[in-house]
Design an enzyme around this catalytic site. Structure first.
Site, short mmCIF file in Angstrom:
data_model
loop_
_atom_site.label_atom_id
_atom_site.label_comp_id
_atom_site.label_asym_id
_atom_site.label_seq_id
_atom_site.Cartn_x
_atom_site.Cartn_y
_atom_site.Cartn_z
N ASP A 1 13.05 1.55 -1.31
CA ASP A 1 12.29 0.46 -1.93
C ASP A 1 12.18 0.63 -3.44
O ASP A 1 11.77 -0.30 -4.13
CB ASP A 1 10.87 0.45 -1.38
C1 BGC Z 1 6.72 3.54 -2.41
C2 BGC Z 1 7.69 3.30 -1.32
C3 BGC Z 1 7.26 2.12 -0.51
C4 BGC Z 1 7.00 0.92 -1.40
C5 BGC Z 1 6.44 -0.19 -0.58
C6 BGC Z 1 6.52 2.31 -3.23
O1 BGC Z 1 5.56 2.54 -4.20
O2 BGC Z 1 7.16 4.60 -3.23
O3 BGC Z 1 7.80 4.43 -0.49
O4 BGC Z 1 8.22 1.80 0.43
O5 BGC Z 1 6.11 1.25 -2.43
O6 BGC Z 1 6.24 -1.34 -1.27
C1 NOJ Z 2 8.38 3.45 2.84
C2 NOJ Z 2 8.70 2.09 3.35
O1 NOJ Z 2 7.82 1.76 4.39
C3 NOJ Z 2 10.12 2.01 3.85
O2 NOJ Z 2 10.41 0.72 4.26
C4 NOJ Z 2 11.06 2.48 2.80
O3 NOJ Z 2 12.34 2.46 3.35
C5 NOJ Z 2 10.71 3.86 2.31
N1 NOJ Z 2 9.36 3.89 1.88
C6 NOJ Z 2 11.61 4.34 1.18
O4 NOJ Z 2 11.36 3.64 0.01
#
Ligand code: BGC
Ligand code: NOJ
Length: 825
Positions: free
Chosen positions: A487
């Site tokens: 993400d």
């Molecule tokens: C996090 C990710 C997460 C995303 C969700 C980010 O700040 O680092 O792990 O999936 O937010 O929106």
């Molecule tokens: C947490 C999110 O829930 C997931 O969808 C994502 O793939 C990972 N973070 C990595 O960014």
């Protein structure tokens, strides 16, 4: 390394983790409830409850990131003379003579002892009931008669957990309660559009109560010293606005040796619109009375608890291994499967790191969670697939998240995450292989929940594949969109404004060219699955009722796309020692030796090795070796290496994190299993195992309880990487795709028991040191007792007998009934 203090231990026989010191390095929590009514509970009884949706139907209030941490929950105050204490130590923190918290399968039991009195509380949500039971047992172990004053405590949330935290100009005027006997009803907003209320009941006469927080606690006091409790005098307050609570006051006399049970019930009720009221402003309590009547004695509660335990017995009997290695067996047989149920239920919505207001169910997350859960309750997995697919758009793109209460796509985040569609194939294929139920492909499923837009689920899978093919970039690799699985790899964001969201901002107008090797690998893996599925249908294994398609043609069409993708990766996605990660907006390489930082990333190594891209040219082996060389450290494999040391405008959130944390070179446990599976497919059992054991909670619990900080019985999303200030420190426990991936890895690739369309495929990949082990596997209407003799081999099944008869190949053909299987490697 400093000697690590221990806070608890596993009790495998009871399937519990036993916490023996309340001052754990972080609240160590558990989840109660399996469907609809849920609670989070910490080892000191902190936490909250909600119905289905942690944002829209929050029943009790919780303040995240509080001081002290984890304040607020279901509290019992015991006043014994001048001493006031709680069975879970908090909030009074009166030193206890004994403390123990046992987190089990959907229940928690907290026991405290003080001055000869024992208070033990069993917390659980009975199956199919909308309530949390708190069975409190008070025992007088002293030689004198005890006169105790008991106060219960719950604080109501005004339903919407988001506005509850911010709209005080309204909230302080809306609160309403009713009191009837030993039941306190919370009915805020029931007078208008809500048709639901909550109640807190105890199955004994009470000698007082409180429902107004300030009256009970005192404006200048705290949960640790509520005035009513400290003075031993309830105020019988009736809340009007401000902050409604529920507290019962009970006077308890216990002779030496005497023990008494009290059943407290936190319940949730919905009424039909025309049956909301009994009379003007008086709520209709019929359903509450009925629910209370089902659980108003110790016997009834014990029975409900026994049913819950049987439910878990049955679930955990589906896949059971005996390897002789307790640390492995307890994770496979108990905790990993348990965590999978929890992630299936909550996706990424509510934990002690997810506030329950930010995120609902994730499209990619829930599809991955399915793989850890589908063997447990296939019909629920089936429904989940339909729900998820219903949030897809006609072009194959999809909402990134949806709300569990409404099942509607979440507009705040929208779509545009280009890995999302592929995961629908991943989830659906896992479901069909487990169940043999091809009929799910015939289900009519809408787009964006619009009635009238329904097409078959198969059609959804098809447009999912097509979405990738129709969104290829200059190197014929998949366009990344807002981000892929990571993400934080936001290659089209370009933000200098801290008020912009990395995930939803696109500050470019001329279209995007950024491409993802992670999606490329994912496409090849799921594309092969899709091709195999089409061939099954073409070969007559299933004849579609609703959808017309030449399935043989479709299989050939997609095989061609998969082959082209493989070629594109080989041509443009290989860096010499590992797979590239991406191309940025300007077509520059990401995750290449040419880069200054973050020369190698884990995601593309995982997916491209699982896809076996270029295996024949040695690419897979080189990539796996590079993971060991550049990503591996004491606590697992980091996401990228070296870590980013500065913000890179073209990359987005990934470079916003300090080195070693989260997506910037943290050990993002979720994707370690991808590489482990890559190792297994390549037959490198020793390497697979050593990567696996590094992030296996039971191994971590032995070595790093204090350092690791978070719960030692489940995986956490992220462990600080080697570049971090405190490598090995865990964060974001419970709700992580790591649960499902760890399960998928160990159950199917390491232990090698893989559900397949026509039976169970046996294909273990083990360390050389592995000894004989047995897996009992319930599969559809069959039950297999499978014993594997590794004979020092890491991979390769030599022969299999089924009920004493040799079989050809490695798939045990499915047939109902009990079977014994012997496997020689
Ligand atoms: C996090 C990710 C997460 C995303 C969700 C980010 O700040 O680092 O792990 O999936 O937010 O929106
Ligand atoms: C947490 C999110 O829930 C997931 O969808 C994502 O793939 C990972 N973070 C990595 O960014």
């Amino acid at each position: 390394m400093e000697q690590q203090k221990r806070y608890g231990h596993f009790d495998d026989q009871h399937r519990e983790y036993v916490i023996t010191d309340p001052q754990t390095p972080w609240p160590w929590i558990n989840y109660l409830g399996n469907e609809d009514f849920f609670s989070l509970i910490s080892n000191t009884a902190g936490g909250y409850s909600f119905y289905k949706d942690a944002k829209f139907r929050r029943i009790t209030r919780y303040r995240y990131n509080n001081v002290p941490m984890d304040n607020g929950g279901r509290y019992f105050y015991i006043k014994d003379g001048d001493t006031v204490w709680n069975p879970g130590w908090k909030p009074c923190k009166t030193p206890l003579d004994f403390y123990e918290c046992r987190h089990g399968m959907s229940y928690t039991r907290i026991t405290g002892r003080k001055n000869g009195v024992e208070a033990s509380v069993l917390f659980f949500v009975p199956l199919k009931k909308w309530c949390e039971v708190q069975k409190l047992t008070l025992t007088n172990n002293s030689s004198e008669t005890k006169h105790l004053k008991l106060f219960s405590f719950e604080e109501w949330c005004l339903w919407n957990a988001a506005t509850d935290m911010e709209n005080f100009q309204r909230n302080f005027s809306t609160g309403e309660v009713e009191i009837e006997g030993s039941t306190i009803y919370h009915k805020t907003e029931y007078r208008e559009r809500r048709n639901h209320y909550a109640f807190y009941h105890v199955n004994t006469a009470i000698q007082g109560f409180d429902t107004d927080r300030e009256t009970f606690v005192g404006l200048y006091n705290e949960f640790a010293d509520p005035q009513a409790v400290m003075e031993g005098k309830p105020r019988n307050s009736h809340a009007h606005g401000w902050s409604p609570i529920a507290s019962h006051y009970i006077e308890v006399t216990l002779a030496p040796g005497e023990s008494k049970d009290f059943v407290f019930l936190l319940g949730y009720i919905e009424n039909e619109q025309d049956k909301k009221f009994e009379s003007l402003q008086v709520i209709n309590k019929d359903k509450a009375h009925a629910l209370i009547a089902e659980l108003d004695t110790t016997e009834k509660v014990d029975k409900a608890f026994a049913e819950l335990c049987e439910y878990w017995d049955a679930l955990l009997n589906i896949y059971k291994v005996r390897t002789g290695n307790d640390k492995l067996d307890r994770m496979v047989n108990i905790w990993n499967q348990y965590q999978c149920m929890v992630t299936f239920n909550f996706s990424r919505s509510a934990s002690f790191f997810e506030s329950g207001v930010g995120r609902g169910m994730g499209f990619r997350d829930s599809n991955q969670d399915l793989v850890g859960f589908v063997h447990q309750i296939p019909p629920r997995a089936r429904q989940r697939i339909i729900d998820i697919a219903s949030t897809q758009f006609p072009d194959g793109g999809c909402y990134h998240q949806y709300q569990p209460l409404t099942k509607r796509g979440n507009n705040d985040i929208g779509g545009g995450f280009n890995d999302d569609p592929c995961w629908l194939i991943f989830g659906t294929v896992a479901y069909i292989k487990e169940t043999g139920d091809f009929s799910i492909l015939d289900e009519m499923v809408p787009f964006d929940n619009q009635p009238g837009s329904e097409v078959t689920l198969f059609e959804h899978l098809k447009i999912s594949m097509d979405h990738v093919i129709k969104n290829l970039g200059p190197h014929m690799l998949p366009l990344i969109g807002r981000a892929d699985w990571n993400d934080c790899l936001n290659l089209n964001c370009f933000s200098w404004d801290p008020n912009e969201s990395f995930q939803t901002t696109e500050n470019v107008s001329e279209g995007t060219k950024a491409e993802s090797l992670m999606i490329a690998g994912l496409f090849v893996v799921t594309g092969k699955d899709y091709v195999a599925l089409c061939k099954k249908i073409a070969n007559g294994q299933w004849s579609m009722v609703n959808g017309q398609c030449d399935f043989a043609d479709e299989a050939a069409r997609m095989q061609k796309a998969v082959d082209e993708m493989i070629e594109a990766v080989k041509k443009h996605g290989w860096d010499g020692e590992w797979y590239l990660r991406a191309y940025d907006f300007y077509g520059r390489k990401i995750g290449s030796n040419e880069c200054e930082e973050a020369k190698i990333f884990i995601e593309s190594q995982g997916w491209c090795t699982m896809a076996e891209i270029g295996a024949e040219d040695g690419m897979v082996a080189k990539s796996l070796d590079s993971c060991k060389k550049y990503l591996e450290c004491e606590h697992g494999m980091v996401l990228n290496n070296p870590a980013f040391t500065k913000y890179i405008y073209e990359y987005g959130e990934i470079s916003s994190y300090p080195e070693g944390y989260k997506e910037n070179a943290g050990i993002f446990c979720h994707n370690n299993p991808w590489v482990i599976i890559g190792e297994c497919i390549a037959g490198r059992g020793n390497d697979a195992w050593s990567h696996y054991a590094k992030i296996l909670p039971s191994y971590v619990e032995e070595k790093y309880q204090t350092l690791h900080k978070v719960e030692p019985y489940v995986n956490c999303q992220m462990v600080a990487g080697k570049d971090a200030f405190r490598p090995g420190e865990g964060k974001n426990s419970w709700l992580t795709g790591t649960a499902a991936w760890m399960w998928y890895t160990v159950s199917e690739f390491i232990l090698g028991i893989k559900p397949d369309y026509d039976g169970i495929r046996i294909d273990p990949c083990l360390p050389e040191t592995a000894t004989d082990y047995t897996v009992s596997r319930k599969f559809r209407d069959a039950e297999y007792e499978i014993t594997i003799h590794p004979n020092g081999a890491q991979k390769g099944v030599k022969s299999i007998t089924l009920d004493g008869q040799p079989i050809q190949g490695t798939v045990i053909p499915y047939s109902a009934g009990k079977h014994v299987v012997e496997v020689t490697m």
